[in-house]
Design an enzyme around this catalytic site. Structure first.
Site: not given
Length: 382
Positions: A226, A228, A288, A291-292, A318, A321, A323
């Protein structure tokens, strides 16, 4: 009696000095004759060359006399010259010594000596792409780098799913390029940009990144990150391992702890062989989450285990931020995770479809813009 002993002592000293002088004389004579013999050999070659040129003078037709001399220095490439009167001209004899071929590079060390360990990561200072480029002059177009002094075991493609995160990308490149260079990684950075404003699909973008990176180079290791997440320790080595690797095991947003045993999010890595064994990543997780966990199930269902670094090394910070729009939580994710065993063979890299719009190489990364479609309509609840 005392005078007699003193006289004998002086006599012995004189004899010792005389012997030293004699020894010194012998050594000097040996050196002298050695140098003389070398000079005599040189003059004999000189005379032989002159006599030979006189005997063969009718064949030259020039009236000049040529003699061979070797004017090479120690540890240098030898060069043979001809003496013509008082001039030196290169001989027409072929060189016996050729430039040696470069030696093959040694393998890169498993623990590179230039690592510094724990890093201070902050996002308060303003970051620009010009600064990132200036800090990394050895990185070539497309975000490619290869250590010049050793041979890495892996060729690594670092793949980042992306949309509207330009500011985060600057920080990521600012921190990761120096880390990866210190780790002696042969790598390329690929930003997979989802065009349009349809629902975001992280795992499908990762599949696209795998496919497109292989068009650019023969990678055998893939790191999925990712944009971030920044590692806080450069000993967290970004290459592949015998088992699929989960790098981001201790994020600051989770209190630097693994949130649950099956967590595989944030930053992960698989070799090409491991990736193909699980049929890549699922393409049907729109929005969101989920998937992981599906990827973790694919790994365990195929007889592999997830490897992780030490918790003190696998720490990440991280970039805070809000969403993203069109990346709301996927309400179907829990049902899909339970069906991984039934879906992984038909949903993955083997079923990937997308439209490639643009590939552009920037100094610090390669940008790949794609259209990946939109989620299927949700079934109407009856």
């Amino acid at each position: 009696m005392t005078r007699l002993m003193l006289g004998r002592t002086l006599e012995r000293i004189c004899k010792g000095v005389l012997l030293l002088c004699l020894l010194h004389f012998l050594i000097m004579m040996i050196l002298y004759f050695d140098v003389y013999s070398q000079r005599f050999d040189l003059f004999s070659r000189f005379n032989n060359g002159r006599n030979g040129s006189r005997n063969n003078g009718s064949g030259t037709g020039s009236g000049h006399h040529y003699y061979y001399f070797n004017l090479s220095r120690p540890n240098a490439t030898s060069a043979t010259y001809l003496a013509a009167g008082e001039q030196l001209v290169p001989s027409l004899q072929p060189e016996n010594n050729q430039t040696p071929s470069p030696k093959p590079l040694p393998p890169c060390p498993e623990n590179p000596p230039g690592l510094v360990g724990r890093l201070l990561i902050e996002f308060s200072s303003q970051m620009t792409m010009e600064r990132v480029q200036k800090e990394n002059p050895n990185v070539t177009d497309g975000g490619r780098y290869k250590p010049p002094d050793c041979r890495p075991r892996w060729k690594v493609a670092i793949i980042i799913p992306f949309r509207h995160r330009e500011n985060h990308l600057k920080y990521w490149l600012h921190y990761l390029h120096p880390i990866l260079r210190r780790q002696k990684i042969d790598y390329g950075i690929y930003i997979i940009n989802q065009l349009g404003e349809e629902t975001f699909n992280r795992a499908k973008l990762l599949n696209v990144g795998y496919t497109e990176a292989l068009k650019d180079a023969e990678y055998d290791c893939f790191i999925f990150s990712d944009v971030d997440l920044i590692p806080m320790d450069d000993r967290n080595l970004y290459h592949c391992y015998d088992q699929p690797r989960h790098f981001a095991i201790a994020m600051d947003k989770f209190g630097f702890r693994l949130p649950y045993a099956g967590y595989f999010g944030g930053v992960s890595g698989l070799s090409k062989k491991q990736f193909l064994k699980i049929n890549g990543f699922p393409n049907e997780y729109w929005g969101w989450g989920g998937e992981d966990d599906d990827i973790y199930n694919r790994i365990t269902l195929n007889g592999m285990k997830v490897s992780r670094p030490d918790v003190r090394i696998g720490r990440y910070r991280m970039i805070k931020h809000e969403r993203d729009k069109h990346n709301e939580p996927n309400p179907q994710r829990f049902n899909k995770i339970q069906n991984t065993k039934n879906t992984m063979k038909k949903d993955g890299i083997s079923s990937l479809t997308y439209k490639l719009v643009q590939v552009k190489k920037y100094p610090m990364y390669t940008n790949i813009s794609v259209e990946i479609g939109k989620p299927p309509p949700r079934p109407i609840k009856g």
